[in-house]
Write an enzyme that holds these catalytic residues in place. Structure first.
Site, PDB file in Angstrom:
ATOM      1  N   CYS A  75      21.273  14.707  92.261  1.00  0.00           N
ATOM      2  CA  CYS A  75      21.341  14.928  90.816  1.00  0.00           C
ATOM      3  C   CYS A  75      20.234  14.091  90.180  1.00  0.00           C
ATOM      4  O   CYS A  75      20.224  12.867  90.338  1.00  0.00           O
ATOM      5  CB  CYS A  75      22.714  14.462  90.320  1.00  0.00           C
ATOM      6  SG  CYS A  75      22.925  14.534  88.532  1.00  0.00           S
ATOM      7  N   CYS A 186      16.226  19.635  87.730  1.00  0.00           N
ATOM      8  CA  CYS A 186      17.682  19.515  87.691  1.00  0.00           C
ATOM      9  C   CYS A 186      18.181  20.347  88.864  1.00  0.00           C
ATOM     10  O   CYS A 186      17.735  21.493  89.040  1.00  0.00           O
ATOM     11  CB  CYS A 186      18.231  20.059  86.377  1.00  0.00           C
ATOM     12  SG  CYS A 186      20.030  20.271  86.376  1.00  0.00           S
TER      13      CYS A 186
HETATM   14  N1  DGL Z   1      22.384  18.543  88.464  1.00  0.00           N
HETATM   15  C1  DGL Z   1      22.035  17.508  87.561  1.00  0.00           C
HETATM   16  C2  DGL Z   1      20.572  17.137  87.660  1.00  0.00           C
HETATM   17  O1  DGL Z   1      19.956  17.335  88.670  1.00  0.00           O
HETATM   18  C3  DGL Z   1      22.414  17.513  86.127  1.00  0.00           C
HETATM   19  C4  DGL Z   1      23.495  18.295  85.627  1.00  0.00           C
HETATM   20  C5  DGL Z   1      24.219  17.724  84.452  1.00  0.00           C
HETATM   21  O2  DGL Z   1      23.684  17.658  83.333  1.00  0.00           O
HETATM   22  O3  DGL Z   1      25.358  17.365  84.694  1.00  0.00           O
HETATM   23  O4  DGL Z   1      20.020  16.620  86.713  1.00  0.00           O
END
Ligand code: DGL
Length: 258
Positions: A75, A186
């Site tokens: 993430c 993301c």
């Molecule tokens: N999957 C997350 C990232 O790579 C973010 C998602 C979220 O905002 O919860 O930034």
């Protein structure tokens, strides 16, 4: 106990990190993986940074006590907010984070115009600003915060008219001037790659950091003699929502062909 058999914990605010888990499994199929998605608290990317940090600590702490050999923070948002402190908290474990694949994009499109799609948290914190500084002399970098996109993936919408309309609204301001590359900063966004590609046209190369992160994880495990030598691995999917629906959506996303 043989530490090689310990699990690799892969964490995300929700379902996005499955795009990284998929790549980890592809290059290291013999490992034992535990995927932890915190969909109950997603999205993280619109919250204050301190809150993201605390949610991250809370989500992983129990599992980190149970024979985990590596943590992959799949993430960008949680990496931005918490990676330094995670490394301090767990000095005996391998802790890998993700970051927008700007280096890759700059190498692939020298002098090009590169749009970075990510959450507000990722784009506003010093970590990304430093990354951008490294490449802004040679590339034109356009950060594009993308509120609302994570929710589409969390609800399993990978191509709907609503999603297309929302994406078009986000992309419209950056389309004039042409796009050479889009960095998906993301981990939820790789699931939307075909739709994004169809909206921006075939000339823009769309890149994400999943492969780089998986390679980095393998390198670190190898350096510490922690690669599991087994024909078959295992994958356990868990989610803080605890519902059957979210687990079956997780399993489906893991299999999506992009
Ligand atoms: N999957 C997350 C990232 O790579 C973010 C998602 C979220 O905002 O919860 O930034």
């Amino acid at each position: 106990m043989n530490k090689q058999n310990d699990r690799i914990l892969v964490f995300d605010s929700g379902l996005g990190g499955l795009s990284v888990l998929r790549e980890l499994i592809r290059i290291m199929p013999g490992e034992r993986y535990l995927y932890l998605g915190d969909s109950r608290n997603a999205p993280y990317g619109t919250r204050p940074t301190d809150e993201v940090r605390n949610l991250t600590f809370r989500a992983i702490e129990e599992e980190m006590e149970q024979g985990v050999k590596a943590l992959v923070v799949a993430c960008n948002t949680a990496t931005t907010a918490a990676i330094e402190e995670l490394r301090q908290r767990y000095p005996d474990k391998i802790v890998i984070g993700v970051e927008p694949a700007l280096k890759l994009a700059a190498e692939r499109c020298p002098g090009g115009r590169i749009v970075v799609m990510a959450t507000g948290v990722t784009l506003r914190e010093p970590k990304f600003c430093a990354l951008m500084d490294r490449f802004s002399a040679t590339s034109r970098i356009v950060p594009l915060p993308c509120p609302g996109l994570v929710e589409f993936v969390e609800s399993g919408q990978l191509d709907t008219p609503e999603l297309r309309a929302h994406l078009m609204e986000l992309l419209r301001p950056v389309l004039p001037g042409g796009i050479d590359a889009i960095v998906l900063g993301c981990t939820h966004f790789p699931f939307l790659k075909p739709v994004i590609q169809s909206l921006v046209g075939g000339q823009a190369e769309i890149l994400d950091g999943a492969h780089g992160t998986a390679q980095q994880t393998r390198r670190r495990l190898k350096a510490e003699g922690l690669i599991r030598m087994a024909q078959e691995g295992e994958v356990e999917l868990r989610n803080s929502l605890g519902k059957a629906e979210i687990l079956s959506l997780s399993a489906k996303l893991l299999e999506v062909r992009l």
